[in-house]
Design an enzyme around this catalytic site. Structure first.
Site, PDB file in Angstrom:
ATOM      1  N   GLU A  82     -97.553  65.372 -42.501  1.00  0.00           N
ATOM      2  CA  GLU A  82     -97.661  63.980 -42.382  1.00  0.00           C
ATOM      3  C   GLU A  82     -97.194  63.533 -41.163  1.00  0.00           C
ATOM      4  O   GLU A  82     -97.169  62.504 -40.822  1.00  0.00           O
ATOM      5  CB  GLU A  82     -97.242  63.084 -43.636  1.00  0.00           C
ATOM      6  CG  GLU A  82     -95.797  63.233 -43.933  1.00  0.00           C
ATOM      7  CD  GLU A  82     -95.175  62.198 -45.101  1.00  0.00           C
ATOM      8  OE1 GLU A  82     -95.321  61.077 -44.648  1.00  0.00           O
ATOM      9  OE2 GLU A  82     -94.780  62.681 -45.831  1.00  0.00           O
ATOM     10  N   CYS A 114     -95.353  63.501 -48.953  1.00  0.00           N
ATOM     11  CA  CYS A 114     -94.721  64.738 -49.310  1.00  0.00           C
ATOM     12  C   CYS A 114     -95.249  65.752 -50.055  1.00  0.00           C
ATOM     13  O   CYS A 114     -94.611  66.732 -50.603  1.00  0.00           O
ATOM     14  CB  CYS A 114     -93.260  64.240 -49.628  1.00  0.00           C
ATOM     15  SG  CYS A 114     -92.744  62.958 -48.576  1.00  0.00           S
ATOM     16  N   HIS A 236     -88.992  67.953 -55.116  1.00  0.00           N
ATOM     17  CA  HIS A 236     -89.099  67.310 -53.644  1.00  0.00           C
ATOM     18  C   HIS A 236     -88.036  66.634 -53.411  1.00  0.00           C
ATOM     19  O   HIS A 236     -87.321  65.885 -54.417  1.00  0.00           O
ATOM     20  CB  HIS A 236     -90.271  66.339 -53.669  1.00  0.00           C
ATOM     21  CG  HIS A 236     -90.220  65.280 -52.488  1.00  0.00           C
ATOM     22  ND1 HIS A 236     -90.233  65.963 -50.876  1.00  0.00           N
ATOM     23  CD2 HIS A 236     -90.208  64.115 -52.341  1.00  0.00           C
ATOM     24  CE1 HIS A 236     -90.044  64.923 -50.465  1.00  0.00           C
ATOM     25  NE2 HIS A 236     -89.989  63.678 -51.174  1.00  0.00           N
TER      26      HIS A 236
HETATM   27  N1  COA Z   1     -69.530  56.615 -52.626  1.00  0.00           N
HETATM   28  C1  COA Z   1     -70.249  57.196 -53.439  1.00  0.00           C
HETATM   29  N2  COA Z   1     -71.549  56.901 -53.704  1.00  0.00           N
HETATM   30  C2  COA Z   1     -72.041  55.589 -53.119  1.00  0.00           C
HETATM   31  C3  COA Z   1     -71.228  55.154 -52.148  1.00  0.00           C
HETATM   32  C4  COA Z   1     -69.903  55.366 -51.857  1.00  0.00           C
HETATM   33  N3  COA Z   1     -69.075  54.783 -51.208  1.00  0.00           N
HETATM   34  N4  COA Z   1     -71.960  53.873 -51.961  1.00  0.00           N
HETATM   35  C5  COA Z   1     -73.156  54.135 -52.399  1.00  0.00           C
HETATM   36  N5  COA Z   1     -73.162  55.133 -53.278  1.00  0.00           N
HETATM   37  C6  COA Z   1     -74.293  55.515 -54.120  1.00  0.00           C
HETATM   38  C7  COA Z   1     -74.885  54.302 -54.763  1.00  0.00           C
HETATM   39  O1  COA Z   1     -74.380  53.889 -55.896  1.00  0.00           O
HETATM   40  C8  COA Z   1     -76.286  54.881 -55.033  1.00  0.00           C
HETATM   41  O2  COA Z   1     -76.331  55.835 -55.997  1.00  0.00           O
HETATM   42  P1  COA Z   1     -77.362  55.852 -57.363  1.00  0.00           P
HETATM   43  O3  COA Z   1     -78.688  55.890 -56.558  1.00  0.00           O
HETATM   44  O4  COA Z   1     -77.038  56.854 -58.230  1.00  0.00           O
HETATM   45  O5  COA Z   1     -77.101  54.449 -57.703  1.00  0.00           O
HETATM   46  C9  COA Z   1     -76.686  55.907 -53.657  1.00  0.00           C
HETATM   47  O6  COA Z   1     -75.542  56.170 -53.139  1.00  0.00           O
HETATM   48  C10 COA Z   1     -77.673  55.344 -52.679  1.00  0.00           C
HETATM   49  O7  COA Z   1     -77.115  54.128 -52.424  1.00  0.00           O
HETATM   50  P2  COA Z   1     -77.748  52.765 -52.426  1.00  0.00           P
HETATM   51  O8  COA Z   1     -77.075  51.357 -52.016  1.00  0.00           O
HETATM   52  O9  COA Z   1     -78.931  52.600 -53.550  1.00  0.00           O
HETATM   53  O10 COA Z   1     -78.717  53.153 -50.969  1.00  0.00           O
HETATM   54  P3  COA Z   1     -79.660  52.295 -50.110  1.00  0.00           P
HETATM   55  O11 COA Z   1     -80.050  51.176 -50.646  1.00  0.00           O
HETATM   56  O12 COA Z   1     -78.957  52.050 -48.683  1.00  0.00           O
HETATM   57  O13 COA Z   1     -80.809  53.370 -49.911  1.00  0.00           O
HETATM   58  C11 COA Z   1     -82.810  54.704 -50.392  1.00  0.00           C
HETATM   59  C12 COA Z   1     -81.114  54.405 -50.698  1.00  0.00           C
HETATM   60  C13 COA Z   1     -83.028  56.097 -51.183  1.00  0.00           C
HETATM   61  C14 COA Z   1     -83.396  53.516 -50.817  1.00  0.00           C
HETATM   62  C15 COA Z   1     -82.782  54.740 -49.063  1.00  0.00           C
HETATM   63  O14 COA Z   1     -82.242  55.988 -48.490  1.00  0.00           O
HETATM   64  C16 COA Z   1     -84.292  54.927 -48.473  1.00  0.00           C
HETATM   65  O15 COA Z   1     -85.049  53.978 -48.255  1.00  0.00           O
HETATM   66  N6  COA Z   1     -84.924  56.275 -48.366  1.00  0.00           N
HETATM   67  C17 COA Z   1     -86.092  56.446 -47.667  1.00  0.00           C
HETATM   68  C18 COA Z   1     -87.061  56.667 -48.768  1.00  0.00           C
HETATM   69  C19 COA Z   1     -86.949  57.766 -49.823  1.00  0.00           C
HETATM   70  O16 COA Z   1     -86.066  58.778 -49.610  1.00  0.00           O
HETATM   71  N7  COA Z   1     -87.507  57.448 -50.999  1.00  0.00           N
HETATM   72  C20 COA Z   1     -86.975  58.705 -52.369  1.00  0.00           C
HETATM   73  C21 COA Z   1     -88.438  58.720 -52.935  1.00  0.00           C
HETATM   74  S1  COA Z   1     -89.571  59.573 -52.137  1.00  0.00           S
END
Ligand code: COA
Length: 404
Positions: A82, A114, A236
């Site tokens: 992509e 993906c 993935h």
């Molecule tokens: N120590 C340990 N874990 C921690 C932490 C810390 N200090 N702070 C946060 N975390 C954990 C959270 O609890 C969460 O875990 P959980 O999912 O089991 O609840 C995880 O870390 C991620 O934290 P979160 O606050 O949800 O992250 P975010 O809102 O900043 O972003 C995504 C997470 C995935 C939404 C972001 O990385 C994203 O948009 N990625 C691109 C899209 C993607 O990858 N999508 C996946 C499907 S294709």
């Protein structure tokens, strides 16, 4: 007539020249590094130099496969990505030229976020079922790029995987049943005018889990194996924790919840080691996971494994296969690990600079300074053409153009 066994005969990994460590990113963003290491399950991400792209990574991954098997029987090159470099021309044509593959070959690019590498595997298998003597080179590679400061930023990365698909494969024979699910969802997409994806991260996590649950149901309906049969599952992995989240979700959906304390690591961990270091590689990610699994487990002979593919937008497929006895002798474990280990650490400032590099769009002559040290690089842009060169310094383009 018995159907030929079809699957992966050879598999090779390449990644980018640089790596940004998540500790450096966390320091810069003022975030607890545990969020990245534990919460997302990422330690570093590959960052391409300005003279690298999906073509240079895919050619680097494929080159040792051609060196080992020759290219004479390859009738089709499928490039699943992509991160296309052109709206019309398939990126695989540059790789085809760089590797000197036969002209008696079809070359096509496949896109569905993906997911597309799994479609490429299936298309390859169908072609080989028609004519078992032919081979298909499946290339998959992406540069995962999100906006600076966005929640997606720590889930960037870059890698390519090349796979030779054949009858009587040496590494993995594919099962016939597979499970499918498609649904029009706006969880992640990249309009033509953007270099970075637009993403609703939370929705994408939900959509991923829903889609694989549905694909799993279809797989079972079509006579697929029970989850408990798999020696390993390759998901993935936009970030490696996603594999654990998804597997827990599937177990729950299948009514076989992991008992408290159950060790999911036994089926997942080996397939996350490379991804933890490389980051997301979109279409290639599940197959970086497969390379990681094969390179880190020595007990897989004759055992079934699952490949669980998801591409936002969205399409999911639950695919399975059986590892061939003697698969070890055909792996490239040292080379794959070497590609990851040899990346150079990059400073946050340099990473930011590369993040903002734009390809000149004026059609002029632009030499691209050498920065990477791999066998192939993007050397110049000229008249809107991309000029690649190999380590021998030879420019590759059609004799029709060279003649001009
Ligand atoms: N120590 C340990 N874990 C921690 C932490 C810390 N200090 N702070 C946060 N975390 C954990 C959270 O609890 C969460 O875990 P959980 O999912 O089991 O609840 C995880 O870390 C991620 O934290 P979160 O606050 O949800 O992250 P975010 O809102 O900043 O972003 C995504 C997470 C995935 C939404 C972001 O990385 C994203 O948009 N990625 C691109 C899209 C993607 O990858 N999508 C996946 C499907 S294709």
């Amino acid at each position: 007539m018995t159907e030929p066994l079809i699957g992966i005969h050879d598999l090779s990994l390449a990644t980018a020249h640089y790596r940004l460590d998540h500790d450096a990113l966390a320091r810069h963003l003022g975030v607890d590094p545990a969020k990245f290491h534990v919460g997302l399950g990422q330690d570093a991400m590959s960052i391409p130099a300005a003279d690298e792209d999906i073509v240079t990574m895919a050619a680097t991954a494929a080159q040792p496969i051609i060196a080992r098997h020759g290219g004479d029987r390859i009738r089709t090159v499928l490039f699943a990505t992509e991160s296309g470099v052109d709206q019309s021309k398939a990126a695989g044509l540059y790789v085809h030229g760089l590797l000197g593959l036969p002209t008696t070959c079809r070359v096509v690019e496949l896109k569905q976020a993906c997911y597309s590498a799994t479609a490429a595997l299936q298309f390859a298998a169908a072609l080989i079922a028609r004519e078992p003597a032919q081979q298909v080179l499946v290339l998959t590679g992406d540069v995962a790029k999100y906006a600076l400061g966005s929640t997606g930023e720590p889930t960037q990365g870059a890698a390519a995987v090349a796979m030779l698909i054949t009858a009587e494969p040496a590494i993995l024979r594919l099962d016939t049943p597979s499970g499918l699910y498609s649904d029009d969802v706006s969880d992640f997409w990249r309009p033509n005018y953007r270099t970075e994806a637009v993403v609703d991260g939370k929705l994408s996590v939900e959509a991923y889990q829903h889609a694989i649950e549905q694909a799993w149901a279809d797989y079972r309906y079509r006579g697929g194996r029970d989850l408990s049969e798999f020696a390993a599952c390759c998901y993935h992995q936009p970030f490696t924790r996603m594999a654990y989240k998804a597997h827990r979700h599937l177990l729950h959906h299948a009514g076989s919840d992991a008992a408290p304390g159950t060790d999911l690591d036994s089926v997942l961990a080996a397939g996350t080691i490379y991804n933890r270091a490389v980051g997301n590689s979109y279409a290639a990610s599940a197959y970086v996971g497969l390379a990681s699994l094969l390179d880190h487990r020595d007990d897989l002979a004759n055992r079934p494994i699952a490949i669980i593919s998801y591409g936002s937008g969205s399409v999911a497929e639950f695919l399975s296969g059986v590892i061939e006895p003697g698969y070890h002798q055909h792996l490239r474990s040292a080379a794959n690990a070497g590609a990851i280990a040899r990346r150079r650490p990059i400073t946050y400032a340099h990473y930011r600079e590369l993040h903002q590099v734009e390809i000149p769009a004026d059609g002029g002559d632009h030499k691209i300074e050498q920065e990477s040290t791999g066998p192939y690089r993007l050397a110049a842009l000229s008249g809107h053409r991309r000029i690649y060169e190999s380590a021998e310094g030879r420019h590759h383009s059609s004799s029709l153009i060279q003649g001009k």
